[in-house]
Scaffold this motif. Structure first.
Motif, PDB file in Angstrom:
ATOM      1  N   ALA A  65       0.852  -1.197   0.000  1.00 14.76           N
ATOM      2  CA  ALA A  65       0.000   0.000   0.000  1.00 14.76           C
ATOM      3  C   ALA A  65       0.885   1.243   0.000  1.00 14.76           C
ATOM      4  N   LEU A  66       1.599   1.442  -1.093  1.00 15.54           N
ATOM      5  CA  LEU A  66       2.550   2.535  -1.269  1.00 15.54           C
ATOM      6  C   LEU A  66       2.164   3.326  -2.513  1.00 15.54           C
ATOM      7  N   ASN A  67       2.494   4.608  -2.520  1.00 14.47           N
ATOM      8  CA  ASN A  67       2.023   5.491  -3.594  1.00 14.47           C
ATOM      9  C   ASN A  67       2.315   4.933  -4.985  1.00 14.47           C
ATOM     10  N   ASP A  68       3.563   4.601  -5.245  1.00 13.13           N
ATOM     11  CA  ASP A  68       3.975   4.182  -6.571  1.00 13.13           C
ATOM     12  C   ASP A  68       3.277   2.882  -6.978  1.00 13.13           C
ATOM     13  N   VAL A  69       3.162   1.974  -6.017  1.00 10.67           N
ATOM     14  CA  VAL A  69       2.551   0.682  -6.303  1.00 10.67           C
ATOM     15  C   VAL A  69       1.048   0.829  -6.529  1.00 10.67           C
ATOM     16  N   GLN A  70       0.431   1.707  -5.732  1.00 14.71           N
ATOM     17  CA  GLN A  70      -1.006   1.953  -5.925  1.00 14.71           C
ATOM     18  C   GLN A  70      -1.276   2.495  -7.321  1.00 14.71           C
ATOM     19  N   GLU A  71      -0.392   3.384  -7.783  1.00 18.18           N
ATOM     20  CA  GLU A  71      -0.590   3.922  -9.131  1.00 18.18           C
ATOM     21  C   GLU A  71      -0.383   2.830 -10.180  1.00 18.18           C
ATOM     22  N   TRP A  72       0.643   1.994  -9.991  1.00 23.80           N
ATOM     23  CA  TRP A  72       0.910   0.912 -10.955  1.00 23.80           C
ATOM     24  C   TRP A  72      -0.321   0.010 -11.080  1.00 23.80           C
ATOM     25  N   MET A  73      -0.917  -0.339  -9.960  1.00 21.83           N
ATOM     26  CA  MET A  73      -2.099  -1.198 -10.002  1.00 21.83           C
ATOM     27  C   MET A  73      -3.274  -0.487 -10.663  1.00 21.83           C
ATOM     28  N   PHE A  74      -3.416   0.811 -10.406  1.00 25.56           N
ATOM     29  CA  PHE A  74      -4.539   1.562 -10.952  1.00 25.56           C
ATOM     30  C   PHE A  74      -4.455   1.657 -12.473  1.00 25.56           C
ATOM     31  N   VAL A  75      -3.285   2.022 -13.004  1.00 29.82           N
ATOM     32  CA  VAL A  75      -3.195   2.200 -14.456  1.00 29.82           C
ATOM     33  C   VAL A  75      -3.360   0.861 -15.185  1.00 29.82           C
ATOM     34  N   ARG A  89      -8.422   6.620  -4.667  1.00 31.32           N
ATOM     35  CA  ARG A  89      -7.963   7.515  -3.603  1.00 31.32           C
ATOM     36  C   ARG A  89      -7.324   6.661  -2.504  1.00 31.32           C
ATOM     37  N   PHE A  90      -6.178   7.114  -2.003  1.00 28.06           N
ATOM     38  CA  PHE A  90      -5.476   6.339  -0.985  1.00 28.06           C
ATOM     39  C   PHE A  90      -4.635   7.266  -0.120  1.00 28.06           C
ATOM     40  N   ALA A  91      -4.298   6.763   1.071  1.00 30.94           N
ATOM     41  CA  ALA A  91      -3.429   7.509   1.981  1.00 30.94           C
ATOM     42  C   ALA A  91      -2.028   7.565   1.393  1.00 30.94           C
ATOM     43  N   SER A  92      -1.412   8.741   1.452  1.00 30.44           N
ATOM     44  CA  SER A  92      -0.088   8.937   0.863  1.00 30.44           C
ATOM     45  C   SER A  92       0.975   8.231   1.694  1.00 30.44           C
ATOM     46  N   LEU A 127       1.026  16.148   2.297  1.00 31.74           N
ATOM     47  CA  LEU A 127      -0.189  15.646   1.668  1.00 31.74           C
ATOM     48  C   LEU A 127      -0.599  14.308   2.281  1.00 31.74           C
ATOM     49  N   ASP A 128      -1.844  14.236   2.776  1.00 33.56           N
ATOM     50  CA  ASP A 128      -2.331  13.019   3.438  1.00 33.56           C
ATOM     51  C   ASP A 128      -2.965  12.045   2.463  1.00 33.56           C
ATOM     52  N   GLN A 129      -3.718  12.558   1.502  1.00 36.69           N
ATOM     53  CA  GLN A 129      -4.455  11.716   0.572  1.00 36.69           C
ATOM     54  C   GLN A 129      -4.057  12.065  -0.865  1.00 36.69           C
ATOM     55  N   ILE A 130      -4.013  11.061  -1.698  1.00 40.25           N
ATOM     56  CA  ILE A 130      -3.731  11.254  -3.127  1.00 40.25           C
ATOM     57  C   ILE A 130      -4.874  10.636  -3.913  1.00 40.25           C
ATOM     58  N   GLU A 131      -5.366  11.389  -4.891  1.00 37.01           N
ATOM     59  CA  GLU A 131      -6.419  10.879  -5.763  1.00 37.01           C
ATOM     60  C   GLU A 131      -5.918  10.896  -7.197  1.00 37.01           C
ATOM     61  N   LEU A 132      -5.880   9.729  -7.827  1.00 36.94           N
ATOM     62  CA  LEU A 132      -5.495   9.598  -9.222  1.00 36.94           C
ATOM     63  C   LEU A 132      -6.762   9.479 -10.046  1.00 36.94           C
ATOM     64  N   ARG A 133      -6.790  10.205 -11.184  1.00 36.10           N
ATOM     65  CA  ARG A 133      -8.029  10.227 -11.958  1.00 36.10           C
ATOM     66  C   ARG A 133      -7.742  10.117 -13.456  1.00 36.10           C
TER      67      ARG A 133
END
Length: 710
Positions: free
Chosen positions: A559-569, A678-681, A695-701
């Motif tokens: 549950a890390l920023n970079d990994v969350q983005e990788w899974m999302f895309v 959306r996930f905790a940073s 920044l506490d929360q990051i939202e990728l859209r």
């Protein structure tokens, strides 16, 4: 027979899964495709210049890439303000020339990027291509994108030159994977001769256990920095090789090949470690212990199905060490010379995997002089084969490893040899957070204590050369990797994967010391009855086997920023129709996400699902939106998507909610949200954490973009 059956099971797992949702080639798509194997014809266009040559002061011919029927050529410039400038030239078929391209004899040439100062270098390259383009390139081996093909790469085998065919297969990644598998099976069978009967069943059982844990527990994610711009050498050779086209001509995503390749080499790790430890420590039981440790080690499990690169490095380097042992000390003269003939191949791949792997050179050479096993002295090395092995190692090192290291990482080498690196290493050694071998999240504490016991026992029993080799190996890689100390302990764990092999060697030595102590204690202590003796041994084994469950958090927590983005895309890539344009802001070299996740291959021909337009971070004095992006937004294509990704939050001032360029997009087009997460940073790679601040929360859209109403 057990190992042969196991190999067949492994190979069935290694092949990438089909991509049913990948777009098939359209019959209306008549673009010529440049198939693999034509690289020499492309480099001939640059003559008399070669890759790496300086075209103008400060500017050198860097590389080229093939995208279906387009050749992209890059010229690398000097570093200014922490960034390198790159000029780019593209070559297309004349019938598919982009607007404004210059028509040559056989190609349409276009200068895509020409930073200030690169004009002379670009002119030199254009002049060379113009002089060498005789129009013959598109006259042979022509394949069209929508054309159904019976043979891999789109041309019949009898139309290929024999030399080209052999070269293609020798460079194929699946061939290399099969080579490593075969070598390890042969060495396992060889080393198990004369071993206790239970060892012959224990090793296949350990490999199956390790495979089950990796398939069941290891997360399938990207855990390396720059996952959208870097391509691991073994994965690239499999993806572009004829083997994949022959065995699996259906569509396959590049991302699946990358993670699948690391998984394949992770499944072979117990076999590689067994062979290496058996030869080095000269003990079957110690080798079985080491194979079991790598099968269940949480640190190895965490990265086994990712893009880490260290996993394949561990397996391939261990194979190289085992071959060096066999070449120099093997009882069979014929087997020794065969090992000598093979050892250069894994060493070469190890050097290509990671620049710091050059440290393996002194270790491989020193292996010849380590004549002490964990309990006995080993057979003396054969002088003639030892000298020949030295020459092979040095030839590969100074012919490939050193030039590659100095060419791409010369500045880092100089900085890495500074006093600061040693000081950082001393801090890491004693830190339970930064030292992954001390961190209970990734390494079972009792195994670490066993490793310490193993080192002490080697010293006390006078096995000083073996002690110096193993402990020196551990410290050398620990110091080398102290050049970079990431803020995240999860990223630091990735760098410490290279400590696993010497760590397991010490654990195996510690296990041997513990079992010897237990045997002596049973003879001297009446209370240590047969039942209690077996309970102690069974309890230790149960602890080892339970380690993956005890340390499940260290394996599964991504549950890390970079990994969350990788899974999302990857989750949303099929929500974007094929051939749509995707606009992305990538900051400073982070790479467009959808350019990588949209790459797939079918029957040996690489394709891209989207047309990706990248927006880099503007330099001082430049507009936030380049002219070509502004023109795209003012007159958007029928299918346009805007991805607001992690770089929008990473490459900005900490006081801003997101990068100005990401805010500016909304002023040009109407945006319709298609998907979001959306996930905790929780920063992972610090290159994508500079602008996050508090920044506490990051939202990728992901948005569909439409022309604004008049």
């Amino acid at each position: 027979m057990g190992l042969l059956a196991l190999a067949l099971v492994l190979l069935s797992v290694l092949l990438p899964r089909p991509v049913a949702a990948a777009p098939a080639g359209s019959s209306a798509d008549t673009r010529p495709v440049i198939v693999p194997g034509r690289e020499a014809e492309i480099t001939a266009l640059f003559q008399p210049h070669a890759i790496g040559d300086e075209l103008a002061p400060g500017w050198r011919l860097h590389s080229f890439g093939i995208n279906v029927g387009t050749i992209n050529v890059w010229i690398e410039g000097p570093e200014t303000e922490g960034q390198r400038g790159y000029a780019q030239v593209s070559l297309d078929h004349l019938d598919h020339a982009p607007p404004g391209a210059q028509a040559l004899t056989g190609f349409a040439l276009q200068v895509i990027e020409q930073p200030p100062g690169s004009e002379a270098a670009v002119a030199t390259l254009v002049g060379a291509i113009t002089a060498n383009d005789d129009g013959a390139f598109w006259g042979t081996n022509v394949v069209y994108a929508g054309e159904p093909r019976e043979y891999p790469f789109g041309f019949e085998l009898d139309h290929m030159r024999l030399g080209s065919m052999i070269e293609l297969w020798l460079r194929d990644g699946l061939v290399f994977l099969l080579f490593v598998t075969a070598v390890l099976i042969v060495m396992a069978v060889d080393t198990l001769r004369g071993a206790p009967r239970w060892h012959r069943w224990a090793l296949p059982g350990i490999v199956v256990l390790g495979a089950g844990l990796r398939v069941g527990l290891s997360p399938t994610v990207a855990l390396a920095p720059w996952p959208y711009t870097r391509l691991l050498v073994p994965a690239g050779k499999i993806f572009h090789g004829p083997g994949l086209a022959l065995l699996h001509p259906d569509p396959v995503w590049l991302s699946d090949v990358v993670t699948g390749t690391e998984l394949a080499f992770s499944l072979l790790a117990p076999l590689a470690i067994f062979a290496h430890v058996r030869y080095l420590l000269d003990d079957h039981r110690a080798a079985i212990v080491a194979a079991l440790v790598v099968a269940i080690l949480p640190l190895h499990l965490r990265f086994s199905h990712s893009d880490a690169g260290f996993i394949s490095s561990i397996t391939i380097s261990s194979t190289a060490f085992a071959l060096v042992h066999q070449a120099t000390r093997g009882k069979s003269k014929l087997g020794g010379w065969i090992a000598l003939a093979l050892v250069g191949f894994p060493i070469a791949v190890v050097y290509q995997l990671r620049p710091l792997n050059i440290l393996y050179c002194p270790l491989l050479l020193a292996t010849v002089f380590v004549d002490q096993g964990v309990r006995t002295d080993k057979q003396k090395a054969t002088p003639a084969r030892s000298i020949a092995t030295f020459l092979v190692i040095l030839l590969v090192t100074f012919g490939l490893g050193v030039p590659q290291l100095l060419e791409g990482f010369g500045d880092q080498v100089n900085e890495g040899m500074s006093l600061r690196t040693v000081t950082s290493a001393l801090m890491v050694v004693v830190s339970p957070r930064l030292n992954a071998l001390l961190n209970p999240v990734f390494s079972p504490p009792l195994l670490t204590l066993l490793a310490v016991w193993g080192a002490i026992d080697l010293w006390r029993r006078g096995r000083r050369r073996l002690f110096a080799f193993v402990v020196g190996w551990l410290l050398a890689f620990l110091i080398a990797h102290a050049y970079i100390i990431p803020d995240s302990m999860y990223m630091q764990a990735r760098y410490h994967l290279h400590l696993i092999v010497p760590y397991m060697l010490l654990v195996a030595c510690g296990a041997d010391a513990g079992l010897r102590w237990l045997d002596d204690a049973r003879a001297r202590k009446p209370w240590l009855t047969q039942r209690r003796y077996q309970l102690l041994r069974g309890g230790a084994l149960a602890y080892v086997l339970a380690s993956p469950l005890i340390h499940l958090h260290g394996i599964r927590n991504v549950a890390l920023n970079d990994v969350q983005e990788w899974m999302f895309v990857h989750e949303v890539r099929e929500q974007i129709p094929a051939q749509c344009t995707v606009l992305e802001y990538t900051g400073v070299g982070a790479g467009p996400r959808f350019a990588r996740v949209g790459i797939w291959i079918e029957n040996g021909v690489q394709r891209e699902r989207y047309d990706v337009v990248e927006i880099l971070q503007a330099k001082q004095g430049e507009p936030e939106l380049p002219d070509h992006v502004r023109a795209l937004l003012e007159d958007p294509p029928a299918c346009l998507y805007w991805y607001e990704g992690l770089p929008c939050f990473a490459y900005k001032d900490v006081s801003e909610p997101k990068a100005p360029v990401c805010r500016a997009i909304e002023g040009f087009v109407t945006l319709e949200e298609v998907a979001a997460t959306r996930f905790a940073s929780r920063p992972y790679d610090e290159n994508l954490a500079f602008g996050l601040g508090e920044l506490d929360q990051i939202e990728l859209r992901l948005f569909r973009a439409y022309r604004k109403p008049e």
